[in-house]
Scaffold this motif. Structure first.
Motif: not given
Length: 368
Positions: A37-44, A46-51, A339-344, A349-353
């Motif tokens: 899912n490109p939305l989840l991959l982009g979120l991952l 983003g999390v890595a880049g922010y940290v 593609p839709a962004l599944p909430l759960w 993924v946000l736990v990685g922040l």
């Protein structure tokens, strides 16, 4: 109470264990390997880049994250080019263009060069390349955050020699990137061009010379510290060490296969645990041959547990989501769907922040 929860300034006494960063990054990479899912991959990403932006230092290896991002983009581009030139087994009806097809002999049946290029195959290639790019970027985050020298101190004695080779290999790329940036800045200040084949050749020679000088310096320092000298152990201990290590690795492989295969679920976990215990015993016995001491060994404190645990939680929740929401983690391409962004899974993924808030804050880079 609020001040007690705030992350302290990083120092020599409270520096985060380098292994915690690698466990966190491997957890994110495992999560990336379970979805297209490109939305989840982009979120991952983003999390890595922010940290990385919040907790990296100004050390040479900390500047390598940008190079891994560029490498990920190059992987996506190469994957798309291969899909256009070599085709794809993904069927499609929306033809984007038609290339001249090269006739191939009979023994090359199944391989196609040129022909129709459909939107479905391009989207599939984009998803596939984005997954691999996200894996590389997550590992690049570990390279930018973990001090390789401190990671080497934490290796078992039996793996020390192999660890030195791995650390030198891991340090070479970030240092080379830092050398290239330094030389390009020097050329720009002198009014010389930094692009083109000629400039690349003129920059490459000093970079290789610097790498050779660092290699010689590392070899000299290792020789001065008595690296490679081993203690005398009885032959029985050496044979036992070899048997335990090899047997343990075979047990880990067999147990992993049993867990992945449906028919081996009954024996997979016991064989995996037995092989892991045997391998640890072999490493402990092998470490008796190493004559070295550790000065101020890094401690695995509560903050290291939180950082490593956040990566493990992200991986575990993503694997769990794959069993209940496979369609959300792998959006379809035939027919094409948005593609839709599944909430759960997104919340997982946000736990990685968490490392951006609990890891010690590195000192600010001097601006003077």
């Amino acid at each position: 109470m609020r001040g007690a929860l705030r992350a302290p300034a990083a120092g020599r006494s409270n520096a985060l264990h380098a292994g915690a960063w690698w466990v966190w990054a491997l957890g994110l990479a495992t999560a990336a390997s379970r979805t297209t899912n490109p939305l989840l991959l982009g979120l991952l990403v983003g999390v890595a880049g922010y940290v990385v932006a919040a907790r990296r230092t100004d050390a040479p290896w900390a500047r390598s994250y940008g190079a891994f991002v560029k490498l990920g983009l190059a992987v996506i581009a190469i994957r798309l080019v291969f899909s256009v030139v070599l085709g794809s087994p993904i069927p499609g009806t929306r033809v984007l263009l038609t290339l001249p097809e090269v006739p191939l002999p009979d023994w090359a049946q199944g391989v196609r060069v040129g022909g129709r290029v459909t939107a479905e195959q391009m989207v599939f290639a984009l998803y596939d390349g984005a997954k691999l790019a996200t894996l590389l970027i997550c590992l690049g985050a570990a390279n930018a955050l973990a001090n390789p020298a401190r990671l080497l101190k934490s290796l078992p004695g039996a793996l020390y020699e192999a660890g030195v080779a791995v650390v030198v290999a891991m340090t070479f790329a970030p240092n080379m990137v830092a050398d290239v940036l330094r030389l390009r800045t020097a050329r720009r200040l002198r009014g010389r061009p930094t692009g083109g084949v000629k400039a690349v050749l003129q920059i490459g020679l000093p970079v290789l010379e610097g790498a050779l000088e660092r290699s010689v310096a590392v070899a000299a320092s290792m020789d001065a510290r008595g690296y490679g000298r081993t203690a005398q152990v009885p032959p029985a201990v050496r044979h036992t060490t070899t048997a335990l290590t090899l047997g343990g690795l075979l047990g880990v492989c067999a147990g992993s296969y049993g867990l992945l295969a449906a028919e081996g679920a009954g024996y997979g976990l016991p064989v995996l645990l037995g092989g892991f215990a045997a391998a640890l015993g072999g490493l402990w016995l092998g470490g008796r041959r190493q004559m070295r001491t550790r000065y101020r060994p890094d401690r695995w404190g509560p903050r290291a547990w939180l950082v490593a645990g956040s990566g493990v939680v992200v991986a575990a929740l993503m694997i769990r989501a794959g069993a209940y929401q496979p369609g959300a983690l792998h959006p379809g391409v035939v027919p094409l769907t948005v593609p839709a962004l599944p909430l759960w899974p997104a919340a997982a993924v946000l736990v990685g922040l968490l490392p951006a808030f609990v890891a010690p804050v590195p000192p600010k880079e001097s601006t003077s």
